[in-house]
Motif scaffolding. Structure first.
Motif, PDB file in Angstrom:
ATOM      1  N   ALA A 192     -11.718 -13.421  -2.604  1.00  0.00           N
ATOM      2  CA  ALA A 192     -10.211 -13.706  -3.148  1.00  0.00           C
ATOM      3  C   ALA A 192      -9.476 -12.525  -3.850  1.00  0.00           C
ATOM      4  CB  ALA A 192      -9.944 -14.930  -3.966  1.00  0.00           C
ATOM      5  N   ALA A 193     -10.031 -11.969  -4.605  1.00  0.00           N
ATOM      6  CA  ALA A 193      -9.620 -11.012  -5.458  1.00  0.00           C
ATOM      7  C   ALA A 193     -10.450  -9.754  -5.686  1.00  0.00           C
ATOM      8  CB  ALA A 193      -9.064 -11.423  -7.026  1.00  0.00           C
ATOM      9  N   SER A 194     -11.427  -9.256  -4.609  1.00  0.00           N
ATOM     10  CA  SER A 194     -12.122  -8.098  -4.676  1.00  0.00           C
ATOM     11  C   SER A 194     -13.058  -8.208  -3.423  1.00  0.00           C
ATOM     12  CB  SER A 194     -13.428  -8.289  -5.940  1.00  0.00           C
ATOM     13  OG  SER A 194     -14.196  -9.084  -5.647  1.00  0.00           O
ATOM     14  N   PHE A 195     -13.504  -6.838  -3.273  1.00  0.00           N
ATOM     15  CA  PHE A 195     -14.200  -6.615  -2.361  1.00  0.00           C
ATOM     16  C   PHE A 195     -15.217  -5.426  -2.293  1.00  0.00           C
ATOM     17  CE2 PHE A 195     -10.367  -4.438  -1.597  1.00  0.00           C
ATOM     18  CZ  PHE A 195     -10.687  -3.307  -0.888  1.00  0.00           C
ATOM     19  N   LEU A 196     -16.429  -5.192  -1.767  1.00  0.00           N
ATOM     20  CA  LEU A 196     -16.988  -3.963  -1.750  1.00  0.00           C
ATOM     21  C   LEU A 196     -16.826  -3.176  -0.463  1.00  0.00           C
ATOM     22  CD1 LEU A 196     -20.640  -5.774  -2.441  1.00  0.00           C
ATOM     23  CD2 LEU A 196     -19.176  -4.544  -4.171  1.00  0.00           C
ATOM     24  N   THR A 237     -18.955   0.368  -3.924  1.00  0.00           N
ATOM     25  CA  THR A 237     -17.756   0.456  -4.943  1.00  0.00           C
ATOM     26  C   THR A 237     -17.204  -1.032  -4.701  1.00  0.00           C
ATOM     27  OG1 THR A 237     -17.463   2.715  -4.660  1.00  0.00           O
ATOM     28  CG2 THR A 237     -15.728   1.380  -5.864  1.00  0.00           C
ATOM     29  N   GLN A 238     -16.992  -1.800  -5.895  1.00  0.00           N
ATOM     30  CA  GLN A 238     -16.396  -3.148  -5.734  1.00  0.00           C
ATOM     31  C   GLN A 238     -15.053  -2.890  -6.200  1.00  0.00           C
ATOM     32  OE1 GLN A 238     -17.119  -5.857  -9.106  1.00  0.00           O
ATOM     33  NE2 GLN A 238     -16.522  -7.470  -7.833  1.00  0.00           N
ATOM     34  N   LEU A 239     -13.814  -3.194  -5.432  1.00  0.00           N
ATOM     35  CA  LEU A 239     -12.613  -2.893  -5.832  1.00  0.00           C
ATOM     36  C   LEU A 239     -11.810  -4.137  -6.093  1.00  0.00           C
ATOM     37  CD1 LEU A 239     -12.492  -0.239  -2.908  1.00  0.00           C
ATOM     38  CD2 LEU A 239     -12.032   0.521  -5.146  1.00  0.00           C
ATOM     39  N   VAL A 240     -10.959  -3.871  -7.004  1.00  0.00           N
ATOM     40  CA  VAL A 240     -10.084  -5.060  -7.178  1.00  0.00           C
ATOM     41  C   VAL A 240      -8.637  -4.861  -7.022  1.00  0.00           C
ATOM     42  CG1 VAL A 240      -9.259  -6.633  -9.105  1.00  0.00           C
ATOM     43  CG2 VAL A 240     -11.680  -5.800  -8.897  1.00  0.00           C
TER      44      VAL A 240
END
Length: 143
Positions: free
Chosen positions: A85-89, A116-119
């Motif tokens: 819902a609020a992050s992705f790799l 990389t985990q991005l928010v």
């Protein structure tokens, strides 16, 4: 789905005293590749919200072999993974030019792999935000 592919130039100054790309510069190469995906390709697809703010939450790099300077640069293949819902790799495979000189890249032996985990981040409220439906759909193209 096919990965997003971005060829990135390696600068002469990216090398360390051993003639290999310095580890900190590898992170910059990954960042340069990632902007191609999340800003350039996303904007062309009508998804501009990533430009409003993204934070790197985690970064993991696994080096497989030295990365020398080459005029051909490097190729970075990227996929989206673990979209929540609020992050992705973003997962990366950093490829070197093929040794046979055919102008291709050696996809059998990546020089480095990384995630990389991005928010998504709202700069105005200084808070993380949820991915929009458009962002999730765009990331789905590379999942």
């Amino acid at each position: 789905m096919a990965p997003y592919v971005n060829d990135v130039a390696v600068r002469w100054s990216d090398q360390d005293a051993y003639g290999h790309v310095n580890h900190a510069r590898v992170v910059t190469l990954l960042e340069d590749a990632r902007t191609g995906l999340l800003f350039d390709a996303a904007t062309r697809a009508g998804v501009a919200a990533f430009e409003a703010g993204l934070l790197v939450a985690t970064l993991e790099v696994r080096y497989r072999r030295p990365i020398p300077w080459t005029p051909a640069g490097v190729r970075v293949e990227m996929t989206a993974q673990d979209v929540k819902a609020a992050s992705f790799l973003v997962a990366y495979r950093l490829l070197l030019p093929s040794a046979n000189g055919d102008g291709g890249f050696d996809d059998a032996k990546p020089a480095a792999t990384a995630t990389t985990q991005l928010v998504p981040y709202d700069l105005a409220t200084e808070r993380p935000r949820r991915l929009t439906a458009e962002e999730r759909e765009f990331l789905g193209l590379y999942t």
